[in-house]
Motif scaffolding. Structure first.
Motif, mmCIF file in Angstrom:
data_model
loop_
_atom_site.group_PDB
_atom_site.id
_atom_site.type_symbol
_atom_site.label_atom_id
_atom_site.label_comp_id
_atom_site.label_asym_id
_atom_site.label_seq_id
_atom_site.Cartn_x
_atom_site.Cartn_y
_atom_site.Cartn_z
ATOM 1 N N LEU A 198 0.977 -1.309 -0.080
ATOM 2 C CA LEU A 198 -0.044 0.103 -0.078
ATOM 3 C C LEU A 198 0.876 1.463 0.080
ATOM 4 O O LEU A 198 0.336 2.053 -0.578
ATOM 5 C CB LEU A 198 -0.760 -0.149 1.201
ATOM 6 C CG LEU A 198 -2.052 -1.007 1.020
ATOM 7 C CD1 LEU A 198 -2.873 -0.978 2.380
ATOM 8 C CD2 LEU A 198 -3.202 -0.353 0.227
ATOM 9 N N LEU B 127 -9.949 1.668 4.851
ATOM 10 C CA LEU B 127 -9.211 2.765 4.035
ATOM 11 C C LEU B 127 -9.566 4.242 4.353
ATOM 12 O O LEU B 127 -10.885 4.634 3.806
ATOM 13 C CB LEU B 127 -9.139 2.617 2.685
ATOM 14 C CG LEU B 127 -8.210 1.258 1.881
ATOM 15 C CD1 LEU B 127 -8.085 1.249 0.355
ATOM 16 C CD2 LEU B 127 -6.553 1.258 2.608
ATOM 17 N N ARG C 140 -6.007 1.380 7.516
ATOM 18 C CA ARG C 140 -4.985 2.213 6.921
ATOM 19 C C ARG C 140 -5.535 3.479 6.675
ATOM 20 O O ARG C 140 -6.490 3.609 6.011
ATOM 21 C CB ARG C 140 -4.387 1.602 5.489
ATOM 22 C CG ARG C 140 -3.495 2.582 4.873
ATOM 23 C CD ARG C 140 -2.328 2.367 5.642
ATOM 24 N NE ARG C 140 -1.333 3.378 4.867
ATOM 25 C CZ ARG C 140 -0.314 3.083 3.886
ATOM 26 N NH1 ARG C 140 -0.160 1.948 3.920
ATOM 27 N NH2 ARG C 140 0.348 4.004 3.391
ATOM 28 N N MET D 299 -5.430 0.597 -5.083
ATOM 29 C CA MET D 299 -5.135 0.299 -3.609
ATOM 30 C C MET D 299 -6.318 -0.602 -3.371
ATOM 31 O O MET D 299 -6.100 -1.556 -2.490
ATOM 32 C CB MET D 299 -5.299 1.428 -2.557
ATOM 33 C CG MET D 299 -4.082 2.381 -2.476
ATOM 34 S SD MET D 299 -4.049 3.614 -1.273
ATOM 35 C CE MET D 299 -2.890 4.689 -1.988
#
Length: 312
Positions: free
Chosen positions: A15, A72, A104, A122
């Motif tokens: 990532l 995310l 993340r 991603m």
């Protein structure tokens, strides 16, 4: 069938590499074979301060009981340094640990639509690591809803009681894009009134026969039963989407968005690379130089030293 354990270190590094990749890097990236069942995508959007991060964390933990969940969370980046505070990660990290929950935070970087550079790649990477669902939390209200609408299957709009968010959302046309409306912090005064206002305005919109009718939910992170009701509503929308065949249209729009973003970044890179002498030439010559640079497809950058990504 036993699921292979998640390699958090490998995912984090991958990532990070994608977050730092240029448009040229993406053009040379080997595309992995799409998994048989891509992860379901759930968008959480709303104004800053609406409690999106806390709600996302509790909702993700609720759904991580029987599936692998990735989060995310897009944070705003400084236009000067490109750095991001990554406050979403700080708030979500306060939740209990879970082996099937990975979080993340990513900076918005150069994007102007509230998402993040290389976000489509991603999200594909999350598919490759076997996630059942991926939550995408946007940076705020505005263009983010329009961009996030294409990237996710289910879009949840989070509003606050008596904050004026509902009126602004209605003006921006967000009412037509959200699949679920959440009046968050529903233990505060004015929550029921806000829900009633949203229902009234939503009823005025025109919907095709058989179209999904977005529910309006009162949710509080302090009341786990309300988070469960939201989770069930997401499941209902996912089932409706499958039956209505709406995923194919979403996939086409995602492909267009991805192509458009790569081209926009390549053009921006080419403009930034022009020498001062070239910028002093007639505009037609400048455009010609940019187009030539865009179509040259330079070699990808050599690997750079980047700090390993941490993911919960």
């Amino acid at each position: 069938m036993t699921r292979a354990p998640l390699d958090r270190r490998a995912l984090g590094r991958a990532l990070t590499a994608l977050a730092n990749a240029s448009a040229a890097d993406l053009l040379h990236r080997d595309s992995a074979t799409p998994p048989p069942v891509p992860a379901r995508r759930i968008g959480i959007t709303g104004a800053p301060g609406a409690g999106k991060s806390t709600l996302t964390g509790h909702l993700a933990l609720e759904r991580a009981r029987d599936r692998r969940i990735g989060v995310l969370a897009v944070d705003p980046s400084s236009p000067r340094s490109g750095g991001a505070i990554l406050g979403d990660r700080i708030r979500i990290d306060e939740l209990p640990d879970s082996a099937d929950l990975y979080v993340r935070s990513i900076g918005a970087r150069s994007t102007s639509d509230g998402l993040s550079d290389n976000l489509p790649e991603m999200l594909e990477l999350m598919d490759e690591h076997g996630f059942d669902e991926v939550f995408l939390e946007t940076v705020g209200v505005g263009q983010a809803e329009f961009a996030a609408r294409v990237q996710v299957d289910t879009l949840v709009l989070v509003l606050l009681p008596d904050s004026g968010d509902a009126v602004q959302a209605m003006k921006a046309g967000i009412m037509e894009m959200a699949d679920l409306f959440v009046v968050n912090k529903a233990d505060l005064p004015g929550a029921q009134r806000a829900a009633t206002d949203i229902q009234r305005v939503a009823a005025l919109g025109r919907r095709a026969p058989g179209a999904w009718t977005p529910p309006v939910l009162l949710v509080s992170a302090h009341r786990p039963e309300t988070v469960s009701v939201l989770s069930q509503a997401i499941d209902r929308h996912q089932r409706w989407l499958e039956q209505a065949g709406g995923r194919e249209a979403l996939h086409l729009e995602r492909a267009r968005y991805r192509l458009r973003r790569v081209i926009e970044r390549r053009v921006a890179e080419a403009v930034n690379s022009l020498a001062p002498a070239q910028l002093a030439t007639p505009l037609a010559r400048q455009v010609e130089a940019v187009l030539q640079a865009v179509t040259e497809f330079p070699s990808p950058r050599t690997s750079q030293e980047t700090p390993p990504c941490s993911g919960k």
